[in-house]
Motif scaffolding. Structure first.
Motif, PDB file in Angstrom:
ATOM      1  N   ILE A  16       0.848  -1.197   0.000  1.00 28.37           N
ATOM      2  CA  ILE A  16       0.000   0.000   0.000  1.00 28.37           C
ATOM      3  C   ILE A  16       0.880   1.242   0.000  1.00 28.37           C
ATOM      4  N   GLU A  17       0.520   2.207  -0.816  1.00 25.35           N
ATOM      5  CA  GLU A  17       1.226   3.491  -0.877  1.00 25.35           C
ATOM      6  C   GLU A  17       0.213   4.577  -0.517  1.00 25.35           C
ATOM      7  N   ALA A  18       0.636   5.543   0.287  1.00 23.35           N
ATOM      8  CA  ALA A  18      -0.341   6.522   0.793  1.00 23.35           C
ATOM      9  C   ALA A  18      -0.855   7.477  -0.284  1.00 23.35           C
ATOM     10  N   GLY A  19      -0.255   7.462  -1.460  1.00 31.80           N
ATOM     11  CA  GLY A  19      -0.829   8.210  -2.584  1.00 31.80           C
ATOM     12  C   GLY A  19      -2.205   7.696  -2.965  1.00 31.80           C
ATOM     13  N   ASP A  20      -2.518   6.492  -2.484  1.00 32.49           N
ATOM     14  CA  ASP A  20      -3.841   5.916  -2.760  1.00 32.49           C
ATOM     15  C   ASP A  20      -4.838   6.179  -1.638  1.00 32.49           C
ATOM     16  N   ILE A  21      -4.455   7.001  -0.666  1.00 34.23           N
ATOM     17  CA  ILE A  21      -5.328   7.195   0.510  1.00 34.23           C
ATOM     18  C   ILE A  21      -5.760   8.659   0.615  1.00 34.23           C
ATOM     19  N   LEU A  22      -7.060   8.869   0.623  1.00 35.29           N
ATOM     20  CA  LEU A  22      -7.599  10.230   0.796  1.00 35.29           C
ATOM     21  C   LEU A  22      -8.381  10.270   2.104  1.00 35.29           C
ATOM     22  N   THR A  23      -7.897  11.089   3.035  1.00 32.14           N
ATOM     23  CA  THR A  23      -8.575  11.228   4.331  1.00 32.14           C
ATOM     24  C   THR A  23      -9.520  12.416   4.264  1.00 32.14           C
ATOM     25  N   THR A  24     -10.783  12.178   4.529  1.00 31.09           N
ATOM     26  CA  THR A  24     -11.739  13.287   4.582  1.00 31.09           C
ATOM     27  C   THR A  24     -12.256  13.350   6.014  1.00 31.09           C
ATOM     28  N   GLU A  25     -13.178  14.244   6.243  1.00 31.45           N
ATOM     29  CA  GLU A  25     -13.669  14.412   7.611  1.00 31.45           C
ATOM     30  C   GLU A  25     -14.495  13.215   8.068  1.00 31.45           C
TER      31      GLU A  25
ATOM     32  N   LEU B 145      -5.413  -5.583  -2.329  1.00 28.94           N
ATOM     33  CA  LEU B 145      -6.443  -5.927  -1.333  1.00 28.94           C
ATOM     34  C   LEU B 145      -5.852  -6.277   0.024  1.00 28.94           C
ATOM     35  N   GLU B 146      -4.742  -7.050   0.000  1.00 31.95           N
ATOM     36  CA  GLU B 146      -4.122  -7.449   1.273  1.00 31.95           C
ATOM     37  C   GLU B 146      -3.617  -6.219   2.024  1.00 31.95           C
ATOM     38  N   GLY B 147      -3.015  -5.289   1.288  1.00 30.31           N
ATOM     39  CA  GLY B 147      -2.526  -4.053   1.916  1.00 30.31           C
ATOM     40  C   GLY B 147      -3.686  -3.276   2.517  1.00 30.31           C
ATOM     41  N   ILE B 148      -4.778  -3.221   1.777  1.00 32.69           N
ATOM     42  CA  ILE B 148      -5.944  -2.473   2.267  1.00 32.69           C
ATOM     43  C   ILE B 148      -6.525  -3.153   3.503  1.00 32.69           C
ATOM     44  N   SER B 149      -6.595  -4.517   3.492  1.00 37.35           N
ATOM     45  CA  SER B 149      -7.187  -5.128   4.700  1.00 37.35           C
ATOM     46  C   SER B 149      -6.270  -4.970   5.901  1.00 37.35           C
ATOM     47  N   GLU B 150      -4.955  -4.984   5.680  1.00 40.04           N
ATOM     48  CA  GLU B 150      -4.077  -4.799   6.847  1.00 40.04           C
ATOM     49  C   GLU B 150      -4.229  -3.400   7.446  1.00 40.04           C
ATOM     50  N   ILE B 151      -4.307  -2.397   6.596  1.00 42.30           N
ATOM     51  CA  ILE B 151      -4.426  -1.031   7.153  1.00 42.30           C
ATOM     52  C   ILE B 151      -5.822  -0.807   7.734  1.00 42.30           C
ATOM     53  N   THR B 152      -6.817  -1.444   7.132  1.00 46.29           N
ATOM     54  CA  THR B 152      -8.187  -1.254   7.619  1.00 46.29           C
ATOM     55  C   THR B 152      -8.320  -1.729   9.069  1.00 46.29           C
ATOM     56  N   ALA B 153      -7.640  -2.819   9.401  1.00 49.59           N
ATOM     57  CA  ALA B 153      -7.713  -3.325  10.777  1.00 49.59           C
ATOM     58  C   ALA B 153      -7.192  -2.268  11.758  1.00 49.59           C
ATOM     59  N   ILE B 154      -6.149  -1.559  11.371  1.00 48.82           N
ATOM     60  CA  ILE B 154      -5.603  -0.509  12.256  1.00 48.82           C
ATOM     61  C   ILE B 154      -6.566   0.684  12.300  1.00 48.82           C
TER      62      ILE B 154
ATOM     63  N   ASN C 161      -2.198  -0.306  -9.020  1.00 48.07           N
ATOM     64  CA  ASN C 161      -1.070  -1.209  -9.282  1.00 48.07           C
ATOM     65  C   ASN C 161      -0.123  -1.264  -8.093  1.00 48.07           C
ATOM     66  N   ARG C 162      -0.193  -0.280  -7.204  1.00 42.71           N
ATOM     67  CA  ARG C 162       0.714  -0.227  -6.048  1.00 42.71           C
ATOM     68  C   ARG C 162       0.047  -0.669  -4.743  1.00 42.71           C
ATOM     69  N   THR C 163      -1.269  -0.610  -4.705  1.00 43.08           N
ATOM     70  CA  THR C 163      -2.014  -0.878  -3.470  1.00 43.08           C
ATOM     71  C   THR C 163      -2.981  -2.019  -3.725  1.00 43.08           C
TER      72      THR C 163
END
Ligand code: CIR
Length: 267
Positions: free
Chosen positions: A121-130, A143-152, A139-141
Motif C-alpha cells: 500500500i502506498e499513501a498516494g492511494d489514501i484520501l482522508t476526509t472528515e 487488497l491485502e494491503g488495504i485489509s491490513e491497514i483497515t484493521a488498524i 497497481n501499487r495498493t
C-alpha cells in the motif's frame, strides 16, 4: 476562505525530502523527457515556502541518492491524529524508503504502526476526509494491503471505503484532492465512478486533469501552476490558492500531495 478547524486539513507540521540527483531516473508511466534537476529544486523550494506560509513547521530531510523517488515522501506513511502508519510500497525500488522515514515519525508520534505485508500500500492511494478514509486499489495498493491497514484504522474508529483507481492512473490521489471538510477536487473520470457522490465536487477543467492533485494545508490550497481554468474554479469557490511549478515532478508522475507528509504530531 472560511477557516475551519478539522483533522483532515488542519495541521502543524510537514515533512519533505530534498530531491536527490538520482531523481532524474525516477519511475514514470510514460516517457515525457528527463526532469531538469535545477528547476525541480527551485519548485521544491517554492513548495516548502508555501507550506511555511500556511504555518507549517517543515522538517526538511536530506536527499537519498539510493532512492530516486524518495522526494515523494507521501507514499511512505499515513499520518493521523491517533498515530502514524508506515506503508509498504508496491514499487520494489521504493520499499526501503520507509526505513528512512520511520525514525522521524517515531520521534514525533507515540503510536507508530507498520504494514508488515505480504500486501502493499502506498499513501498516494489514501484520501482522508472528515467522515471517512477512501483507499483506492491500484497497481501499487492491493487488497491485502488495504485489509491490513483497515484493521488498524478501524481500531481508531475510522470508516474505510475501498474504491477503485481508474486504470492507467498511478494513484487514487493523482486524480483528486480534499479542498475542505465536504469538498473534493476531482477529474471527471474519477468522479464518474461515484466515489464522491456524498461530497460537493469541483471538477478539473477538461484537458487540465493534471490539476486534480492539490493539497489543502490550513487556509491555503497548494495547486500546480499551468492549469489556469481549474485555478479559476478554485478561486471562484473562495479558496486561497498558491500555484507552484510542478513541470519536472510531473514528468515522473509526482504532484503536490506526493511531496509532503502533513500532520500534527502526538507523543
Ligand atoms: C512513483 O512512480 O512512485 C513516483 N515516480 C511518483 C510517486 C507519486 N506519488 C504520489 O502520487 N503520492
Amino acid at each position: 476562505m472560511k477557516i475551519m478547524s478539522t483533522k483532515s486539513f488542519s495541521f502543524t507540521h510537514a515533512i519533505t525530502r530534498q530531491p536527490s540527483f538520482s531523481v532524474v531516473s525516477g519511475l514514470r508511466s510514460t516517457e515525457r523527457g528527463e526532469p531538469d534537476f535545477e528547476l525541480m529544486k527551485r519548485h521544491h523550494l517554492d513548495y516548502v515556502n508555501a507550506l511555511k506560509q500556511a504555518d507549517a513547521e517543515v522538517i526538511e530531510l536530506d536527499p537519498l541518492e539510493d532512492f530516486p523517488d524518495s522526494v515523494f515522501v507521501e507514499d511512505t506513511a499515513l499520518c493521523l491524529p491517533e498515530g502514524a502508519i508506515l506503508m509498504r510500497p508496491g514499487a520494489p525500488s521504493r520499499l526501503n524508503e520507509v526505513k528512512h522515514m520511520a525514525p522521524y515519525l517515531r520521534k514525533l508520534y507515540k503510536n507508530v504502526h507498520e504494514i508488515k505485508g505480504p500486501g502493499t500500500i502506498e499513501a498516494g492511494d489514501i484520501l482522508t476526509t472528515e467522515k471517512e478514509i477512501l483507499i483506492g486499489r491500484s497497481n501499487r495498493t492491493n487488497l491485502e494491503g488495504i485489509s491490513e491497514i483497515t484493521a488498524i484504522l478501524e481500531q481508531w474508529n475510522y470508516k474505510v471505503t475501498e474504491v477503485l483507481t481508474p486504470p492507467d492512473i498511478l494513484h487514487f490521489k493523482t486524480d483528486c484532492s480534499l479542498l475542505d471538510s465536504n469538498t473534493i477536487l476531482s477529474t471527471e473520470r474519477l468522479a464518474a465512478t461515484g466515489c464522491f457522490d456524498s461530497y460537493k465536487v469541483i471538477l478539473t477543467y477538461p484537458g487540465e486533469e493534471e490539476a486534480a492533485n492539490t493539497i489543502r494545508y490550513n487556509n491555503l490550497v497548494l495547486a500546480p501552476e499551468g492549469f489556469p481554468k481549474t485555478t479559476r474554479r478554485l478561486l471562484e469557490s473562495g479558496f486561497n490558492v498558491v500555484e507552484i511549478g510542478n513541470t519536472e515532478c510531473a514528468k515522473i508522475d509526482g504532484g503536490m500531495s506526493c511531496l509532503s507528509l502533513r500532520f500534527t504530531p502526538k507523543k
